[in-house]
Write an enzyme that holds these catalytic residues in place. Structure first.
Site, short mmCIF file in Angstrom:
data_model
loop_
_atom_site.label_atom_id
_atom_site.label_comp_id
_atom_site.label_asym_id
_atom_site.label_seq_id
_atom_site.Cartn_x
_atom_site.Cartn_y
_atom_site.Cartn_z
N ALA A 9 22.41 -37.44 -2.26
CA ALA A 9 23.08 -38.01 -1.42
C ALA A 9 22.67 -37.34 -0.14
O ALA A 9 23.72 -36.89 0.75
CB ALA A 9 24.68 -38.28 -1.67
N PHE A 158 9.33 -42.46 4.53
CA PHE A 158 8.73 -42.08 5.89
C PHE A 158 9.68 -42.12 7.27
O PHE A 158 9.13 -41.75 8.10
CB PHE A 158 7.58 -43.13 6.26
N CYS A 272 10.40 -30.65 6.38
CA CYS A 272 9.35 -31.15 5.76
C CYS A 272 7.86 -30.73 6.15
O CYS A 272 7.03 -30.59 5.19
CB CYS A 272 9.51 -32.80 5.69
N LYS A 335 15.43 -31.24 16.48
CA LYS A 335 14.87 -32.31 17.37
C LYS A 335 16.28 -32.91 17.82
O LYS A 335 17.15 -32.55 17.32
CB LYS A 335 14.00 -33.14 16.62
N ARG A 428 10.59 -27.85 25.73
CA ARG A 428 10.55 -29.34 25.30
C ARG A 428 10.15 -30.29 26.57
O ARG A 428 9.95 -31.53 26.39
CB ARG A 428 11.79 -29.90 24.68
P1 NAD Z 1 18.78 -32.94 1.05
O1 NAD Z 1 18.89 -31.54 0.49
O2 NAD Z 1 19.62 -33.22 2.23
O3 NAD Z 1 19.46 -33.73 -0.32
C1 NAD Z 1 19.26 -33.66 -1.60
C2 NAD Z 1 20.55 -33.72 -2.44
O4 NAD Z 1 20.09 -33.96 -3.66
C3 NAD Z 1 21.34 -32.39 -2.25
O5 NAD Z 1 22.81 -33.10 -1.70
C4 NAD Z 1 21.86 -32.00 -3.58
O6 NAD Z 1 22.87 -31.80 -3.87
C5 NAD Z 1 21.16 -33.06 -4.33
N1 NAD Z 1 20.77 -32.87 -5.71
C6 NAD Z 1 19.80 -31.76 -6.16
N2 NAD Z 1 19.69 -31.79 -7.53
C7 NAD Z 1 20.49 -32.78 -8.09
C8 NAD Z 1 20.70 -33.31 -9.18
N3 NAD Z 1 20.32 -32.66 -10.46
N4 NAD Z 1 21.53 -34.21 -9.48
C9 NAD Z 1 22.12 -34.89 -8.43
N5 NAD Z 1 22.06 -34.42 -7.00
C10 NAD Z 1 21.32 -33.30 -6.93
O7 NAD Z 1 17.13 -33.50 1.11
P2 NAD Z 1 16.66 -34.60 2.01
O8 NAD Z 1 16.43 -34.25 3.41
O9 NAD Z 1 17.64 -35.88 1.56
O10 NAD Z 1 15.26 -34.58 1.23
C11 NAD Z 1 15.01 -35.28 -0.10
C12 NAD Z 1 13.75 -35.40 -0.23
O11 NAD Z 1 13.17 -36.48 0.43
C13 NAD Z 1 12.88 -34.39 -0.37
O12 NAD Z 1 11.78 -34.28 -1.13
C14 NAD Z 1 12.09 -34.36 1.16
O13 NAD Z 1 10.97 -33.93 1.23
C15 NAD Z 1 11.98 -35.87 1.38
N6 NAD Z 1 12.16 -36.46 2.62
C16 NAD Z 1 13.09 -36.15 3.56
C17 NAD Z 1 12.94 -36.53 4.77
C18 NAD Z 1 13.92 -36.44 5.93
O14 NAD Z 1 14.13 -36.68 6.92
N7 NAD Z 1 14.90 -35.06 5.47
C19 NAD Z 1 12.06 -37.68 5.10
C20 NAD Z 1 11.38 -38.12 4.19
C21 NAD Z 1 11.28 -37.41 2.81
C1 UGA Z 2 8.90 -36.39 9.73
C2 UGA Z 2 8.03 -37.40 10.02
O1 UGA Z 2 7.91 -37.88 11.46
C3 UGA Z 2 8.55 -38.75 9.05
O2 UGA Z 2 7.62 -39.73 9.04
C4 UGA Z 2 8.75 -38.03 7.62
O3 UGA Z 2 9.39 -38.96 6.69
C5 UGA Z 2 9.56 -36.82 7.67
O4 UGA Z 2 9.04 -35.77 8.66
C6 UGA Z 2 9.62 -36.15 6.40
O5 UGA Z 2 8.77 -36.23 5.49
O6 UGA Z 2 10.67 -35.22 6.28
P1 UGA Z 2 11.14 -35.37 11.19
O7 UGA Z 2 10.60 -34.23 10.73
O8 UGA Z 2 12.48 -35.76 10.79
O9 UGA Z 2 10.16 -36.64 10.35
O10 UGA Z 2 11.06 -35.80 12.63
P2 UGA Z 2 9.75 -35.75 13.53
O11 UGA Z 2 10.41 -36.66 14.77
O12 UGA Z 2 8.70 -36.04 12.93
O13 UGA Z 2 9.98 -34.34 14.27
C7 UGA Z 2 9.36 -33.18 13.66
C8 UGA Z 2 9.11 -32.11 14.59
O14 UGA Z 2 8.09 -32.25 15.45
C9 UGA Z 2 10.55 -31.74 15.42
O15 UGA Z 2 10.77 -30.32 15.67
C10 UGA Z 2 9.91 -32.69 16.73
O16 UGA Z 2 10.70 -32.01 17.84
C11 UGA Z 2 8.38 -31.99 16.87
N1 UGA Z 2 7.67 -32.97 17.63
C12 UGA Z 2 7.45 -34.06 17.26
C13 UGA Z 2 6.88 -32.28 18.41
O17 UGA Z 2 6.92 -31.23 18.82
N2 UGA Z 2 6.05 -33.17 19.51
C14 UGA Z 2 6.01 -34.46 19.10
O18 UGA Z 2 5.20 -35.07 19.71
C15 UGA Z 2 6.48 -34.91 17.92
#
Ligand code: NAD
Ligand code: UGA
Length: 450
Positions: A9, A158, A272, A335, A428
């Site tokens: 979550a 994404f 990420c 950000k 920025r």
């Molecule tokens: P997060 O740390 O916010 O959330 C992960 C959650 O999973 C935590 O709350 C944790 O307690 C829970 N968890 C871990 N092991 C568990 C288990 N065995 N059973 C139940 N719950 C469990 O992470 P996030 O930012 O949501 O990222 C999750 C994945 O999505 C990562 O692989 C990340 O790379 C990917 N991702 C993240 C973003 C983003 O913007 N944060 C965007 C795209 C993809």
């Molecule tokens: C990024 C990708 O944009 C998502 O598509 C992807 O799903 C995600 O990673 C992920 O896999 O976690 P996020 O990290 O949430 O998303 O935010 P972004 O908007 O990509 O910014 C990432 C970093 O780059 C920030 O620190 C932002 O300030 C910086 N940034 C972004 C720049 O310095 N310049 C830019 O032109 C754009």
């Protein structure tokens, strides 16, 4: 009726499932997590993450077809489709430490699914994982299968933080990878039907499993590469008198390059980009491709260079020392429009300034003092809840997050209350540098002439 359960979550699991629930009223969606405080927060008025628009979506369907629970096993057992959205951080110990993805949480989720399942399941990789992970997951599930049929799909996310709800409502594309068997294709179709409630069919791409897994790493690598490319140019701009905003605009007008994601900055942060590129580098090395690995490694090196270049510029322009000087830091999140501080460049910058004995005073509209102190453990800083308070009596101001409110601050008031000469380091490029110079500030922007 299809039942969906999402394990994890977090920043991805919470918003993605909330949007599925609001767009598919006939589907029951349960988000489960082992963290009780997180689930309690999802069930309260103060959600565990700050994301514009999220509160309204959650409020509209929570208790109807969207539920948050710590009863992981019960809801996994009852679900037809299980999304796994657990964290996949960089390994800190053992083989591949510092690069490879740590799949401990993923593996424990897969073993739990195998233990509690009594009916056929579609298991969806929502977390970002190394290419070929589905093969390992399949092995874990089928070795314990008790005759149950599992289909593994890769459906990487994404969304970007700060715009998650917008991104989920109108995704550029949804990517679904599955096995090229009749069973695999049936599972792909079932997941496609969920998204088809609101995503046009043309925007739902289906591929084989490995293409989907690799496309996620590739997308993040390409996005981060754009930022490192423009940041590398910013250093050259500062050395030559070119203006990086003008260069970005000029190159972005080429439709093959495009205008987005070309903002020079103090460096990229977030949970990420760095982790996924390190993971890609590791996979390349494991596949005997050191040249490819080195190519992508450079994206991270330039990002580290950009952050240390920023600190060096602050110190050198303030007469080569910030010792005992008050430096205000505006913005700590990685950000705008998020309270997330994972891998934020502000951590490196603050540590660098404290390392030079500056007295750092930080203000961010969404990040708590507790979080900042945790991120900067052992580095003494003060955290205040007002930008003017942070800047009062300061010798310099560093803007590290592009929060909209920093554009609208009363800089005359800030100038009047600062030590002179008053410096602004805009990491920025959000302020009107010329206007500030007229007030008397010495302004350093990223990649722009002085
Ligand atoms: P997060 O740390 O916010 O959330 C992960 C959650 O999973 C935590 O709350 C944790 O307690 C829970 N968890 C871990 N092991 C568990 C288990 N065995 N059973 C139940 N719950 C469990 O992470 P996030 O930012 O949501 O990222 C999750 C994945 O999505 C990562 O692989 C990340 O790379 C990917 N991702 C993240 C973003 C983003 O913007 N944060 C965007 C795209 C993809
Ligand atoms: C990024 C990708 O944009 C998502 O598509 C992807 O799903 C995600 O990673 C992920 O896999 O976690 P996020 O990290 O949430 O998303 O935010 P972004 O908007 O990509 O910014 C990432 C970093 O780059 C920030 O620190 C932002 O300030 C910086 N940034 C972004 C720049 O310095 N310049 C830019 O032109 C754009």
């Amino acid at each position: 009726m299809v039942k969906i359960c999402c394990i994890g979550a977090g920043y991805v699991g919470g918003p993605t499932m909330a949007v599925i629930a609001i767009k598919c009223p006939a589907i029951e969606v349960v988000v489960v997590d082992i963290s009780k405080p997180r689930i309690d927060a999802w069930n309260s008025d103060t959600l565990p993450i700050y994301e514009p628009g999220l509160d309204d979506v959650v409020k509209a369907c929570r208790g109807k077809n969207l539920f948050f629970s710590t009863d992981v096993e019960k809801h996994v057992a009852e679900a037809d489709i299980i999304f796994v959205s657990v964290n996949t951080p960089t390994k800190t110990r053992g083989l591949g430490a510092g690069k490879a993805a740590d799949l401990t949480y993923w593996e424990s989720a897969a073993r739990m699914i195998a233990d509690v399942s009594k009916s056929d399941k579609i298991v969806v990789e929502k977390s970002t994982v190394p290419v070929k992970t589905a093969e390992a997951i399949e092995k874990i599930l089928t070795h314990n299968s008790k005759g149950i049929n599992y289909q593994i799909l890769s459906n990487p996310e994404f969304l970007a933080e700060g715009t998650a709800i917008e991104d989920l409502f109108k995704p550029d594309r949804v990517l679904i990878g599955g096995r090229e068997t009749p069973g695999g294709q049936k599972a792909v179709q079932a997941l496609k039907e969920v998204y088809a409630h609101w995503v046009p069919e043309a925007n739902i791409i289906t591929t084989n499993l490995w293409s989907a897994e690799l496309s996620k790493l590739a997308a993040n690598a390409f996005l981060a590469q754009r930022i490192s490319s423009v940041n590398a140019m910013s250093a050259l701009c500062e050395a030559t008198g070119a203006n990086v905003s003008e260069v970005s605009y000029a190159i972005g007008k080429d439709s093959r390059i495009g205008p987005k994601f070309l903002n020079a900055s103090v460096g990229f942060g977030g949970s990420c980009f760095q982790k996924d590129i390190l993971n890609l580098v590791y996979i390349c090395e494991c596949n005997g491709l050191p040249e490819v690995a080195n190519y992508w490694k450079q994206v991270i090196k330039i990002n580290d260079y950009q952050k240390s270049r920023f600190v060096n510029r602050v110190v050198s322009s303030m007469f080569n020392t910030v010792s005992g000087k008050k430096i205000a830091v505006l913005g700590f999140a990685f950000k705008k429009d998020t309270g997330d501080t994972r891998e934020t460049p502000a951590i490196d910058v603050c540590k660098g300034l404290v390392g030079d004995k500056a007295q750092v005073s930080i203000y961010d509209p969404q990040v708590t003092e507790e979080q900042i102190q945790r991120d900067l453990a052992m580095n003494k800083v003060s955290v205040v809840w007002d930008a003017y308070e942070a800047c009062k009596g300061a010798h310099g101001v560093c803007i590290l997050t592009e929060w909209d409110e920093f554009k609208k601050l009363d800089y005359q008031k800030i100038f009047d209350n600062m030590q002179k000469p008053a410096f602004v380091f805009d990491g920025r490029n959000v302020v009107d540098a010329e206007k500030l110079r007229e007030m008397g500030f010495i302004v350093y922007s990223i990649g722009k002439p002085l």
